[in-house]
Design a protein around this motif. Structure first.
Motif, PDB file in Angstrom:
ATOM      1  N   GLN A  85       0.856  -1.167   0.000  1.00  0.00           N
ATOM      2  CA  GLN A  85       0.000   0.000   0.000  1.00  0.00           C
ATOM      3  C   GLN A  85       0.892   1.217   0.000  1.00  0.00           C
ATOM      4  O   GLN A  85       1.909   1.253   0.689  1.00  0.00           O
ATOM      5  CB  GLN A  85      -0.886   0.007   1.245  1.00  0.00           C
ATOM      6  CG  GLN A  85      -1.819  -1.201   1.329  1.00  0.00           C
ATOM      7  CD  GLN A  85      -2.565  -1.217   2.629  1.00  0.00           C
ATOM      8  OE1 GLN A  85      -2.181  -0.544   3.573  1.00  0.00           O
ATOM      9  NE2 GLN A  85      -3.642  -1.982   2.673  1.00  0.00           N
TER      10      GLN A  85
ATOM     11  N   VAL B 216     -10.580   5.688 -15.188  1.00  0.00           N
ATOM     12  CA  VAL B 216      -9.412   5.686 -14.312  1.00  0.00           C
ATOM     13  C   VAL B 216      -8.754   7.063 -14.313  1.00  0.00           C
ATOM     14  O   VAL B 216      -8.355   7.582 -13.263  1.00  0.00           O
ATOM     15  CB  VAL B 216      -8.410   4.600 -14.741  1.00  0.00           C
ATOM     16  CG1 VAL B 216      -7.078   4.758 -14.019  1.00  0.00           C
ATOM     17  CG2 VAL B 216      -8.988   3.219 -14.463  1.00  0.00           C
TER      18      VAL B 216
ATOM     19  N   ASN C  79     -10.782   9.378 -12.231  1.00  0.00           N
ATOM     20  CA  ASN C  79     -10.655   9.087 -10.795  1.00  0.00           C
ATOM     21  C   ASN C  79      -9.337   9.625 -10.232  1.00  0.00           C
ATOM     22  O   ASN C  79      -9.303  10.220  -9.149  1.00  0.00           O
ATOM     23  CB  ASN C  79     -10.734   7.576 -10.557  1.00  0.00           C
ATOM     24  CG  ASN C  79     -12.134   7.031 -10.752  1.00  0.00           C
ATOM     25  OD1 ASN C  79     -13.112   7.775 -10.702  1.00  0.00           O
ATOM     26  ND2 ASN C  79     -12.249   5.740 -10.995  1.00  0.00           N
TER      27      ASN C  79
ATOM     28  N   GLN D  16      -9.082  12.658  -7.482  1.00  0.00           N
ATOM     29  CA  GLN D  16      -8.555  12.311  -6.164  1.00  0.00           C
ATOM     30  C   GLN D  16      -7.268  13.058  -5.832  1.00  0.00           C
ATOM     31  O   GLN D  16      -7.045  13.443  -4.683  1.00  0.00           O
ATOM     32  CB  GLN D  16      -8.306  10.803  -6.095  1.00  0.00           C
ATOM     33  CG  GLN D  16      -7.834  10.326  -4.723  1.00  0.00           C
ATOM     34  CD  GLN D  16      -7.683   8.822  -4.656  1.00  0.00           C
ATOM     35  OE1 GLN D  16      -8.077   8.096  -5.562  1.00  0.00           O
ATOM     36  NE2 GLN D  16      -7.092   8.329  -3.569  1.00  0.00           N
TER      37      GLN D  16
ATOM     38  N   THR E 292       1.509  -3.787  -6.665  1.00  0.00           N
ATOM     39  CA  THR E 292       0.238  -3.286  -6.150  1.00  0.00           C
ATOM     40  C   THR E 292      -0.719  -4.452  -5.988  1.00  0.00           C
ATOM     41  O   THR E 292      -0.553  -5.502  -6.611  1.00  0.00           O
ATOM     42  CB  THR E 292      -0.389  -2.232  -7.085  1.00  0.00           C
ATOM     43  OG1 THR E 292      -0.751  -2.849  -8.324  1.00  0.00           O
ATOM     44  CG2 THR E 292       0.575  -1.084  -7.351  1.00  0.00           C
TER      45      THR E 292
ATOM     46  N   TYR F 176      -6.609  -3.020  -8.946  1.00  0.00           N
ATOM     47  CA  TYR F 176      -6.889  -1.821  -9.735  1.00  0.00           C
ATOM     48  C   TYR F 176      -6.837  -0.547  -8.887  1.00  0.00           C
ATOM     49  O   TYR F 176      -6.225   0.446  -9.272  1.00  0.00           O
ATOM     50  CB  TYR F 176      -8.285  -1.924 -10.377  1.00  0.00           C
ATOM     51  CG  TYR F 176      -8.458  -3.048 -11.358  1.00  0.00           C
ATOM     52  CD1 TYR F 176      -7.496  -3.305 -12.329  1.00  0.00           C
ATOM     53  CD2 TYR F 176      -9.591  -3.857 -11.333  1.00  0.00           C
ATOM     54  CE1 TYR F 176      -7.659  -4.340 -13.237  1.00  0.00           C
ATOM     55  CE2 TYR F 176      -9.759  -4.888 -12.242  1.00  0.00           C
ATOM     56  CZ  TYR F 176      -8.792  -5.122 -13.187  1.00  0.00           C
ATOM     57  OH  TYR F 176      -8.953  -6.148 -14.081  1.00  0.00           O
ATOM     58  N   THR F 177      -7.493  -0.585  -7.735  1.00  0.00           N
ATOM     59  CA  THR F 177      -7.566   0.612  -6.892  1.00  0.00           C
ATOM     60  C   THR F 177      -6.183   1.035  -6.416  1.00  0.00           C
ATOM     61  O   THR F 177      -5.832   2.222  -6.437  1.00  0.00           O
ATOM     62  CB  THR F 177      -8.476   0.354  -5.682  1.00  0.00           C
ATOM     63  OG1 THR F 177      -9.769  -0.047  -6.148  1.00  0.00           O
ATOM     64  CG2 THR F 177      -8.605   1.603  -4.824  1.00  0.00           C
ATOM     65  N   ASP F 178      -5.392   0.062  -6.005  1.00  0.00           N
ATOM     66  CA  ASP F 178      -4.034   0.351  -5.552  1.00  0.00           C
ATOM     67  C   ASP F 178      -3.184   0.906  -6.690  1.00  0.00           C
ATOM     68  O   ASP F 178      -2.350   1.795  -6.503  1.00  0.00           O
ATOM     69  CB  ASP F 178      -3.409  -0.938  -5.003  1.00  0.00           C
ATOM     70  CG  ASP F 178      -2.251  -0.662  -4.061  1.00  0.00           C
ATOM     71  OD1 ASP F 178      -2.092   0.498  -3.644  1.00  0.00           O
ATOM     72  OD2 ASP F 178      -1.505  -1.602  -3.748  1.00  0.00           O
TER      73      ASP F 178
ATOM     74  N   MET G 231      -4.289   2.673  -9.305  1.00  0.00           N
ATOM     75  CA  MET G 231      -4.698   4.063  -9.533  1.00  0.00           C
ATOM     76  C   MET G 231      -4.071   4.994  -8.493  1.00  0.00           C
ATOM     77  O   MET G 231      -3.604   6.082  -8.822  1.00  0.00           O
ATOM     78  CB  MET G 231      -6.230   4.168  -9.498  1.00  0.00           C
ATOM     79  CG  MET G 231      -6.921   3.567 -10.705  1.00  0.00           C
ATOM     80  SD  MET G 231      -8.694   3.913 -10.748  1.00  0.00           S
ATOM     81  CE  MET G 231      -9.289   2.781  -9.497  1.00  0.00           C
ATOM     82  N   ARG G 232      -4.062   4.540  -7.241  1.00  0.00           N
ATOM     83  CA  ARG G 232      -3.468   5.352  -6.185  1.00  0.00           C
ATOM     84  C   ARG G 232      -1.966   5.523  -6.427  1.00  0.00           C
ATOM     85  O   ARG G 232      -1.394   6.599  -6.194  1.00  0.00           O
ATOM     86  CB  ARG G 232      -3.731   4.677  -4.837  1.00  0.00           C
ATOM     87  CG  ARG G 232      -3.381   5.529  -3.641  1.00  0.00           C
ATOM     88  CD  ARG G 232      -4.057   5.039  -2.372  1.00  0.00           C
ATOM     89  NE  ARG G 232      -3.703   3.669  -2.055  1.00  0.00           N
ATOM     90  CZ  ARG G 232      -4.557   2.639  -2.075  1.00  0.00           C
ATOM     91  NH1 ARG G 232      -5.820   2.831  -2.428  1.00  0.00           N
ATOM     92  NH2 ARG G 232      -4.172   1.425  -1.752  1.00  0.00           N
TER      93      ARG G 232
END
Length: 456
Positions: free
Chosen positions: A135, A212, A215, A219, A321, A324-326, A328-329
């Motif tokens: 993370q 993506v 987002n 963010q 990672t 997907y969410t990780d 993008m972050r």
């Protein structure tokens, strides 16, 4: 900027109250500095503070503090004076792992930079060797460094980019053109460009990339665009605010989920794609591996080996990672880190740094890499033969650059099948007997023999 009200967060373990109080007081004192306090640093302090308060175990040493989610090398340096010094107190996360000896990374590679960065935090395994899901927290420092650091329980993934790391044997990251009086963010806007063929779990790839991009932009408050890239899955450009000229910054990402990585290893796309990245003339090559390799049946070992060799032997920075969410972050934090780096070093490195290529120049060069010679196509064909590795194929085309030249050599030995089968093996020690025999069966075999084909 006015100091915020004291955060009323209950500390779960009473022994951690002093750590939490010290962390919060440092945050307040930095906010009061004349130079101000950047928003991303404020978020870093806030996240670390919350996780210290929520910790279930006492935090007595710097090493235990470094394991807290949200704590990276920069925060470790800030809190170093708070904890009692100990010879065993090392901020390297996770248990030390016995690692087999491997070749030392070559100079002028990102792997060498990563190695020098991790060694400054104590001896331990190379970054990402344990292939843990990670993370990411805001990776910044007041010195303009890039610090991507994981918060996994057993593995670590730290690499930092500062002046010492970037200046690798006088090889400095390229800079956009600089006027003497202008600041980087006054002249340029940094834009993350994602390839429109990227699949982020949506039915339509174009829709996926667009969502993506939206987002990440919302963010992290950074511009993100989608277009067809000639190589890689993500790059960063510096767009001049007045002239709108686009310069490609020295970073490029190749993203692979574990399923795609496993299949690309099997069909040799993996090596071809990395070769194109290495030839694109950008210096910071980032290989982003998405997902847990242990979930890939039959490919876990090869994926872990690929992560290791890609970083240590080939000079990439491998980032892991969880999904997907990780991912993008990670793209968002990378963008903020790159902005921070160029803002800090725009004037300090401009005299010795080369100029970034324009996007049109970058695209033309990468398009030219897609053109293959007859010998390169022949090598790719040979690599489909059992027991024929990339090294074997390249060795064969050194002696016989085309299929015709190899077939002609076999025809000179017509009638002596044993000699034909061992012809390539006798040419080089790089070619084993099995590969030599299999190539002969593919190129010549019984078909050409029975047909009486003549190559005179």
């Amino acid at each position: 900027m006015a100091a915020p009200a004291a955060m009323q967060v209950k500390v779960r373990v009473p022994e951690n109250e002093e750590v939490a109080r010290c962390l919060h007081e440092k945050r307040l004192s930095m906010r009061e500095q004349p130079a101000g306090f950047k928003e991303h640093l404020d978020r870093t302090f806030a996240k670390a503070y919350r996780n210290v308060c929520a910790a279930n175990e006492p935090i007595r040493t710097l090493k235990e503090f470094s394991k807290i989610n949200g704590v990276g090398p920069w925060l470790i340096r800030c809190m170093k004076g708070f904890f009692p010094e100990s010879k065993q107190d090392s901020p390297t996360k996770g248990k030390k792992t016995r690692v087999p000896k491997c070749p030392k990374p070559k100079k002028n590679t990102a792997a060498a930079a990563a190695s020098s960065s991790s060694s400054s935090l104590g001896k331990g395994p190379p970054p990402n060797l344990n292939c843990q899901n990670i993370q990411f927290t805001p990776p910044f420092s007041s010195q303009g460094t890039l610090e991507l650091q994981s918060c996994g329980k057993t593995g670590s993934s730290d690499f930092s980019m500062d002046k010492d790391v970037v200046s690798m044997d006088n090889c400095i990251l390229a800079m956009p053109p600089c006027q003497s009086s202008e600041e980087f963010l006054e002249a340029y806007e940094v834009v993350l460009i994602l390839d429109d063929r990227e699949n982020f779990g949506y039915s339509s790839r174009k829709v996926a990339s667009k969502k993506v991009a939206d987002n990440i932009s919302s963010q992290f408050n950074v511009p993100v665009e989608v277009k067809r890239l000639p190589v890689g899955d993500g790059i960063w450009i510096a767009r001049h605010k007045k002239f709108m000229t686009e310069y490609v910054l020295d970073f490029i990402v190749e993203r692979k989920n574990v399923a795609d990585l496993g299949s690309s290893i099997r069909d040799n796309r993996y090596k071809d794609q990395k070769t194109r990245l290495q030839k694109c003339r950008l210096k910071k090559l980032i290989y982003l591996v998405e997902g847990d390799p242990n979930t890939s049946k039959g490919s876990a070992a090869s994926i872990k080996t690929a992560c290791f060799t890609t970083e240590i032997l080939e000079g990439f920075d491998v980032i892991r990672t969880s999904g997907y969410t990780d991912t993008m972050r990670t793209y968002g934090y990378l963008t903020l880190s790159i902005i921070d780096y160029y803002s800090t070093n725009f004037h300090s490195l401009d005299n010795s740094a080369c100029i970034c290529p324009t996007y049109d120049e970058f695209e033309r060069h990468c398009r030219s890499l897609q053109k293959k010679t007859v010998s390169q196509i022949f090598a790719l064909q040979l690599m489909q033969v059992p027991q024929v590795t990339e090294k074997v194929a390249l060795t064969v085309i050194e002696f016989y650059p085309t299929l015709f030249s190899l077939a002609r050599a076999y025809s000179m030995l017509e009638g002596d099948i044993h000699a034909q089968e061992e012809m390539l093996k006798n040419k080089s020690k790089m070619i084993n007997a099995g590969a030599s025999r299999n190539i002969f069966k593919l190129v010549w075999g019984d078909g050409c023999q029975s047909s009486g084909l003549s190559l005179d």
